[in-house]
Design an enzyme around this catalytic site. Structure first.
Site, short mmCIF file in Angstrom:
data_model
loop_
_atom_site.label_atom_id
_atom_site.label_comp_id
_atom_site.label_asym_id
_atom_site.label_seq_id
_atom_site.Cartn_x
_atom_site.Cartn_y
_atom_site.Cartn_z
N TYR A 56 -10.61 4.72 -11.40
CA TYR A 56 -10.51 5.56 -10.19
C TYR A 56 -10.41 7.05 -10.51
CZ TYR A 56 -8.25 1.15 -8.58
OH TYR A 56 -7.92 -0.15 -8.31
N GLY B 223 0.78 -1.24 0.00
CA GLY B 223 0.00 0.00 0.00
C GLY B 223 0.80 1.28 0.00
N GLY C 130 3.50 -3.80 -3.80
CA GLY C 130 3.54 -4.03 -5.24
C GLY C 130 3.83 -2.71 -5.95
N ARG C 131 2.90 -1.78 -5.78
CA ARG C 131 2.97 -0.51 -6.51
C ARG C 131 4.30 0.22 -6.40
NH1 ARG C 131 -1.75 2.10 -7.51
NH2 ARG C 131 -2.63 0.87 -5.82
N CYS D 221 -15.38 1.40 -26.90
CA CYS D 221 -16.69 2.05 -26.97
C CYS D 221 -17.29 2.24 -25.59
CB CYS D 221 -17.62 1.25 -27.86
SG CYS D 221 -17.04 1.23 -29.56
N GLU D 222 -16.58 3.01 -24.79
CA GLU D 222 -17.03 3.42 -23.46
C GLU D 222 -16.49 4.83 -23.29
OE1 GLU D 222 -18.69 2.24 -20.85
OE2 GLU D 222 -19.10 0.23 -21.63
N GLU E 218 4.67 -6.34 1.91
CA GLU E 218 4.22 -6.94 0.63
C GLU E 218 3.74 -5.86 -0.32
OE1 GLU E 218 1.38 -9.77 2.28
OE2 GLU E 218 -0.19 -8.26 2.17
N ARG F 162 -6.66 2.33 -14.76
CA ARG F 162 -6.72 3.14 -13.54
C ARG F 162 -7.42 4.49 -13.75
NH1 ARG F 162 -3.14 4.97 -10.91
NH2 ARG F 162 -3.91 4.51 -8.84
C1 LIG Z 1 -2.95 -5.55 -3.50
C2 LIG Z 1 -2.31 -6.07 -2.27
C3 LIG Z 1 -0.97 -5.73 -1.97
C4 LIG Z 1 -0.16 -4.80 -2.81
O1 LIG Z 1 -0.67 -3.51 -2.79
P1 LIG Z 1 0.19 -2.29 -3.41
O2 LIG Z 1 -0.75 -1.14 -3.30
O3 LIG Z 1 0.47 -2.66 -4.81
O4 LIG Z 1 1.41 -2.15 -2.59
C5 LIG Z 1 -0.41 -6.29 -0.85
N1 LIG Z 1 -1.11 -7.13 -0.05
C6 LIG Z 1 -2.38 -7.46 -0.29
C7 LIG Z 1 -3.07 -8.38 0.63
C8 LIG Z 1 -3.02 -6.93 -1.40
O5 LIG Z 1 -4.30 -7.28 -1.64
#
Ligand SMILES: *Cc1c(COP(=O)(O)O)cnc(C)c1O
Length: 421
Positions: free
Chosen positions: A314, A230, A274-275, A341-342, A272, A310
């Protein structure tokens, strides 16, 4: 890096586009790896610190392999993500399986791979026991409910479908202990795309106090806290990246006062994200097909929201560079659109950009996470290729573009011929 945050200049990108037709996603290996090193260094004080890359952000085994080389594990939430991890050779406790509403076969696969299984609900403990057996390690996802604010993407925690209440955690750890389990972890994920560094320090504090509480009663010994993902990225030019050293120092202070001082060390910090790992280092490259002037000025690209949803989903901002016109003044206000077509198929609305002409190459920034991954086939749109730019400038196609053959592969067209109406 060139001045505008891109790893390539116009000429180089034109050469790439000659070999690999637009649209495509392209990732910058050097920047991804440097960023991974920064994260590891920020938390080097914590022995056993580990980032589990959230595979859903960029589920490409080449990207996963780069991150594995940096010592990252995988955070998986589905069968496909487990299989990708296995293919890359990320197994055992290098996988954290954080799922919800989980089918038995996914628990079985995660268990067969030796993954850390992070349970989303107290009833899953019995479900797991019945379908797989008693795990060696009990890790539960905490949902603080009204105790935490949440943010706009993820919403209020008490509305979220994820995790255990606090009472359920106490019950769950006691039950696990009674079953003879003696390895424990705790997890939470309460924010998404959050740029406030203090938020992550507060999250660690919340987990540390639960560790202290459950260590007393029911008396379990925690190996790790997983503070989730997150961490946001600066999508807008005026945004600032989260200061990882600030987050780490804040967590370190709490670790000293709440964990070490209470005899609860060592405790591993896990994450954990990702982004923040790949997001800023991936770009969607697209060419302008048409310019249309009606009530507004529209740029029509060869990419569409199937390549990056995105903005449509959002209203998210993604910065756009018109290649070769970086120094030119804004000359118009454009809606940058795709061909789906949206009417929400727009990468930007009322964006000031230099004069744009058909044939221009546009780069849409910060598409390296939750970009290609969120692609879909509605309106017969085909997902683009993914390219990797290696540190020496070599380009590797890490996923080819889809074709209509791929799209129709699930249809039985021979059956159609025989199908009488
Ligand atoms: C989506 C998700 C992440 C990664 O979120 P980011 O915003 O990409 O860092 C980590 N843990 C869980 C459980 C998620 O669902």
């Amino acid at each position: 890096m060139t001045g505008n945050g891109l790893p390539f200049r116009q000429q180089q990108l034109e050469e790439i586009a000659e070999r690999y037709p637009t649209p495509f996603h392209i990732y910058d290996e050097r920047a991804i790896r440097e960023n991974a090193v920064r994260l590891k260094e920020a938390f080097a004080w914590n022995e056993g610190f580990k980032e589990y890359f959230a595979v859903k952000a960029t589920p490409n085994p080449y990207i996963m392999k780069l991150l594995q080389a940096e010592g990252f594990g995988s955070d998986c939430s589905s069968m496909a993500e487990l299989l990708l991890s296995e293919t890359v050779g990320i197994t055992g406790e290098n996988i954290m399986f954080t799922s919800n509403d989980t089918p038995a076969e996914e628990f079985q696969k995660a268990c067969a791979l030796g993954a850390i299984i992070n349970l989303d609900d107290i009833t899953h403990f019995d479900f797991l026991e019945k379908n797989v057996g008693i795990p060696e390690l009990a890790c539960f996802r905490y949902n603080p409910g009204p105790l935490r604010e949440g943010n706009t993407i993820i919403g209020h925690p008490e509305e979220a479908k994820y995790g255990f209440t606090k009472n359920q955690l106490a019950e769950g750890y006691a039950a696990a202990k009674a079953q003879g389990i003696n390895r424990f972890g705790i997890h939470t994920m309460v924010a998404s795309n959050e740029l406030n560094a203090q938020y992550f320090i507060d999250t660690a504090e919340m987990l540390f106090s639960l560790v202290a509480e459950f260590s007393r009663d029911p008396g379990v010994r925690f190996e790790f806290v997983n503070i989730g993902g997150g961490i946001g990225i600066p999508y807008k030019p005026e945004d600032n990246a989260v200061d990882l050293d600030f987050v780490s120092n804040g967590i370190h202070e709490l670790y000293s006062s709440m964990i070490e001082a209470n005899g609860l060390a060592p405790l591993r910090i896990l994450m954990e994200c990702g982004r923040m790992i790949t997001g800023p280092y991936g770009f969607l490259v697209s060419r302008v097909r048409h310019i249309k002037n009606t009530y507004k000025k529209f740029v029509g690209l060869d990419a569409c929201m199937a390549d990056l949803m995105r903005p449509a989903l959002y209203g998210a901002y993604h910065h756009i560079t018109v290649m070769g016109k970086e120094e030119e003044p804004a000359a118009g206000i454009y809606d940058v659109t795709g061909s789906l077509c949206e009417n929400n198929d727009k990468f930007a609305i009322d964006r000031e950009l230099p004069e744009i002409e058909p044939g221009d190459l546009l780069v849409i920034h910060d598409a390296g996470a939750h970009g290609h991954a969120m692609g879909f086939n509605y309106n017969g749109k085909l997902r683009s290729a993914e390219l990797l730019m290696r540190p020496d400038g070599e380009i590797v196609e890490i996923r080819r573009a889809e074709t209509t053959r791929d799209l129709f592969a699930t249809l039985d067209l021979d059956g159609l011929t025989a199908f009488q109406v």
